[in-house]
Enzyme design. Structure first.
Site, PDB file in Angstrom:
ATOM      1  N   GLU A 288     -44.763 -34.384  36.838  1.00 17.68           N
ATOM      2  CA  GLU A 288     -43.520 -33.497  36.808  1.00 17.68           C
ATOM      3  C   GLU A 288     -42.254 -34.134  36.418  1.00 17.68           C
ATOM      4  O   GLU A 288     -41.204 -33.699  36.188  1.00 17.68           O
ATOM      5  CB  GLU A 288     -43.804 -32.764  38.159  1.00 17.68           C
ATOM      6  CG  GLU A 288     -42.368 -31.775  38.154  1.00 17.68           C
ATOM      7  CD  GLU A 288     -41.261 -32.329  38.705  1.00 17.68           C
ATOM      8  OE1 GLU A 288     -40.091 -31.573  38.821  1.00 17.68           O
ATOM      9  OE2 GLU A 288     -41.154 -33.337  38.876  1.00 17.68           O
ATOM     10  N   TRP A 289     -42.558 -35.689  36.392  1.00 22.50           N
ATOM     11  CA  TRP A 289     -41.492 -36.513  36.013  1.00 22.50           C
ATOM     12  C   TRP A 289     -40.305 -36.652  36.628  1.00 22.50           C
ATOM     13  O   TRP A 289     -39.223 -37.061  36.605  1.00 22.50           O
ATOM     14  CB  TRP A 289     -41.126 -35.972  34.270  1.00 22.50           C
ATOM     15  CG  TRP A 289     -42.000 -35.755  33.377  1.00 22.50           C
ATOM     16  CD1 TRP A 289     -43.358 -36.341  33.302  1.00 22.50           C
ATOM     17  CD2 TRP A 289     -42.076 -34.748  32.510  1.00 22.50           C
ATOM     18  NE1 TRP A 289     -44.096 -35.669  32.545  1.00 22.50           N
ATOM     19  CE2 TRP A 289     -43.409 -34.529  31.814  1.00 22.50           C
ATOM     20  CE3 TRP A 289     -40.993 -33.678  32.255  1.00 22.50           C
ATOM     21  CZ2 TRP A 289     -43.615 -33.713  30.916  1.00 22.50           C
ATOM     22  CZ3 TRP A 289     -41.555 -32.594  31.208  1.00 22.50           C
ATOM     23  CH2 TRP A 289     -42.854 -32.613  30.690  1.00 22.50           C
ATOM     24  N   GLY A 290     -40.507 -36.133  38.052  1.00 13.40           N
ATOM     25  CA  GLY A 290     -39.341 -36.248  38.976  1.00 13.40           C
ATOM     26  C   GLY A 290     -38.294 -35.167  38.806  1.00 13.40           C
ATOM     27  O   GLY A 290     -37.399 -35.416  39.375  1.00 13.40           O
TER      28      GLY A 290
ATOM     29  N   ASP B 275     -49.702 -31.940  34.180  1.00 15.44           N
ATOM     30  CA  ASP B 275     -48.509 -32.110  33.474  1.00 15.44           C
ATOM     31  C   ASP B 275     -47.700 -31.130  33.410  1.00 15.44           C
ATOM     32  O   ASP B 275     -47.705 -29.878  33.846  1.00 15.44           O
ATOM     33  CB  ASP B 275     -48.881 -32.289  31.930  1.00 15.44           C
ATOM     34  CG  ASP B 275     -47.887 -33.663  31.335  1.00 15.44           C
ATOM     35  OD1 ASP B 275     -46.938 -33.487  31.912  1.00 15.44           O
ATOM     36  OD2 ASP B 275     -48.433 -34.165  30.397  1.00 15.44           O
TER      37      ASP B 275
ATOM     38  N   ASP C  95     -41.944 -40.550  30.929  1.00 12.64           N
ATOM     39  CA  ASP C  95     -42.686 -41.664  30.347  1.00 12.64           C
ATOM     40  C   ASP C  95     -42.313 -43.041  30.489  1.00 12.64           C
ATOM     41  O   ASP C  95     -41.182 -43.365  29.807  1.00 12.64           O
ATOM     42  CB  ASP C  95     -43.496 -41.183  28.977  1.00 12.64           C
ATOM     43  CG  ASP C  95     -44.255 -39.974  29.061  1.00 12.64           C
ATOM     44  OD1 ASP C  95     -44.125 -39.426  30.476  1.00 12.64           O
ATOM     45  OD2 ASP C  95     -44.813 -39.501  28.333  1.00 12.64           O
TER      46      ASP C  95
END
Ligand code: GLA
Length: 401
Positions: free
Chosen positions: A182-184, A149, A204
């Site tokens: 890394e959520w982009g 994460d 998320d």
């Protein structure tokens, strides 16, 4: 002579596909499994993980292709004086090694969670400064998968941080799938293929069709919001390196049509299929969605080409996915609030894909189609007439007849 050799060497190096640097053969099709976060958040323990592994086998989900049982955040206890990480002694009293043995004995694999920072998103110890040590520990426990994460990452280079854990995994000598979370934020699709096996493309997920759920500094996203953020990304994905649209929310409160559409979209987009519901107790309707082999097969197609949207107007979108053996998957998406009576005259259309250099010309070739959800079939010689549910899809698989 020397120069010729150097040129040859450079050519050889530059033609090596980026993903081959990992050379571990993992995730050649998108990874499939389960993860504890969406349903249980920090409320997890070893009993849940064992029971989930049992359910996966008992309900036939293992046979349908699900493989990884993944523990997300909050399994952690503390580091000891040597910096060695230990699980929470109350929640995981038998230790992670025992859990890995349990899962392996059922023919499944175990995943664990950590973070680039000093603390995880749930405020537990992260791996910063302990990357090699943690990778060694996970390898010794028999872990097969690491979700990594991006919380507490201030001042870190994303590429550098993920390269470090990737190198640490390689140094551990145990093949472990690296799921980058890394959520982009730093366009991982541009640099992560040699580093990890999948990268999150967004923040998320939230179990709603088209909403955003604010958490203050960030918002969780519904199904269509995530889909819309995939524009332009398909060229970056392929065997061993996938765009991850986040874990599934099937069985988490949406309608059956929405759940079917969600699962179909993730299949078409080659997203990892990581279940997020409670496998120990679910209605048969949910079980039949996540276990639908005809849909899973579209996701697991060996060609590994992500779907393209080739038409959109109003609430309707048409998506096509080139598949192995000259097959295609074809999806009609109805984003809207009302059921849609849809007609599609194959004879008036050609589907072309520059990326995979594939074309389906329905005037020249007749394809037999099978509806992946209902089993109904027909061929492209005749006009297609279907009703697409509100917030729903019709998903067909096309084979040359
Ligand atoms: C982040 C990730 C989630 C989950 C939580 C755990 O929000 O994106 O998938 O792992 O952290 O705290």
């Amino acid at each position: 002579m020397k120069r010729a050799f150097a040129t040859l060497l450079m050519t050889a190096v530059s033609v090596t596909p980026a993903w081959a640097q990992k050379a571990d053969g993992l995730a050649m099709t998108p990874q499939m499994g389960w993860n504890s976060w969406n349903k249980f958040a920090c409320n997890i323990d070893e009993k849940l993980i064992r029971e989930t592994a049992d359910a996966m086998v008992k309900l036939g989900l293992k046979d349908a292709g699900y493989q990884y049982v993944n523990i997300d955040d909050c399994w952690h206890g503390a580091r000891d004086a040597n910096g060695e990480m230990h699980p929470d002694p109350q929640r995981f009293p038998s230790g992670i090694k025992a859990l890995a043995d349990y899962v392996h004995a059922r023919g499944l694999k175990l995943g664990i969670y950590s973070d680039v920072g000093n603390t995880t998103c749930g405020g537990r110890p992260g791996s910063r400064g302990h990357e090699y040590q943690d990778a060694r520990t996970y390898a010794a426990w028999g872990v097969d998968y690491i979700k990594y994460d991006w919380c507490d990452s201030k001042g870190l280079s994303a590429q550098g941080a993920y390269q470090t854990i990737s190198d640490a995994i390689r140094a551990s000598k145990r093949p472990m799938l690296l799921s980058m979370c890394e959520w982009g934020e730093n366009k991982p699709w541009e640099w992560a293929a040699p580093i990890g096996h999948s990268w999150r493309t967004t923040g998320d997920i939230y179990p709603c069709w088209d909403c955003e759920m604010s958490h203050g500094s960030w918002s969780a996203l519904g199904i269509l919001r995530i889909l819309d953020k995939q524009a332009g990304l398909r060229k970056y994905a392929g065997p061993g390196h996938w765009n991850d649209m986040d874990m599934l929310e099937v069985g988490m409160g949406m309608t059956e049509d929405e759940d079917r559409a969600h699962f179909s979209i993730w299949a078409m987009m080659n997203s990892p299929l990581i279940l997020g519901n409670d496998l120990r107790s679910m209605p048969a309707s949910v079980r039949s969605i996540i276990g639908r082999r005809e849909v899973i097969a579209i996701n697991q197609d060996p060609l590994g080409v992500q779907a393209l949207r080739f038409y959109n107007q109003g609430q309707v979108e048409l998506w096509a996915k080139p598949m192995a053996n000259d097959e295609w998957a074809f999806m009609i998406l109805n984003r809207g609030e009302a059921p849609l009576a849809y007609r599609y005259d194959w004879q008036q259309h050609t589907i072309g894909d520059d990326l995979s250099k594939r074309e389906a010309d329905f005037r020249k070739t007749t394809y037999r189609w099978t509806d992946a959800w209902t089993g109904k079939s027909g061929d492209t010689g005749k006009r297609l007439e279907v009703t697409v549910p509100a917030h729903g899809v019709v998903l067909l698989r096309l084979k040359k007849s």
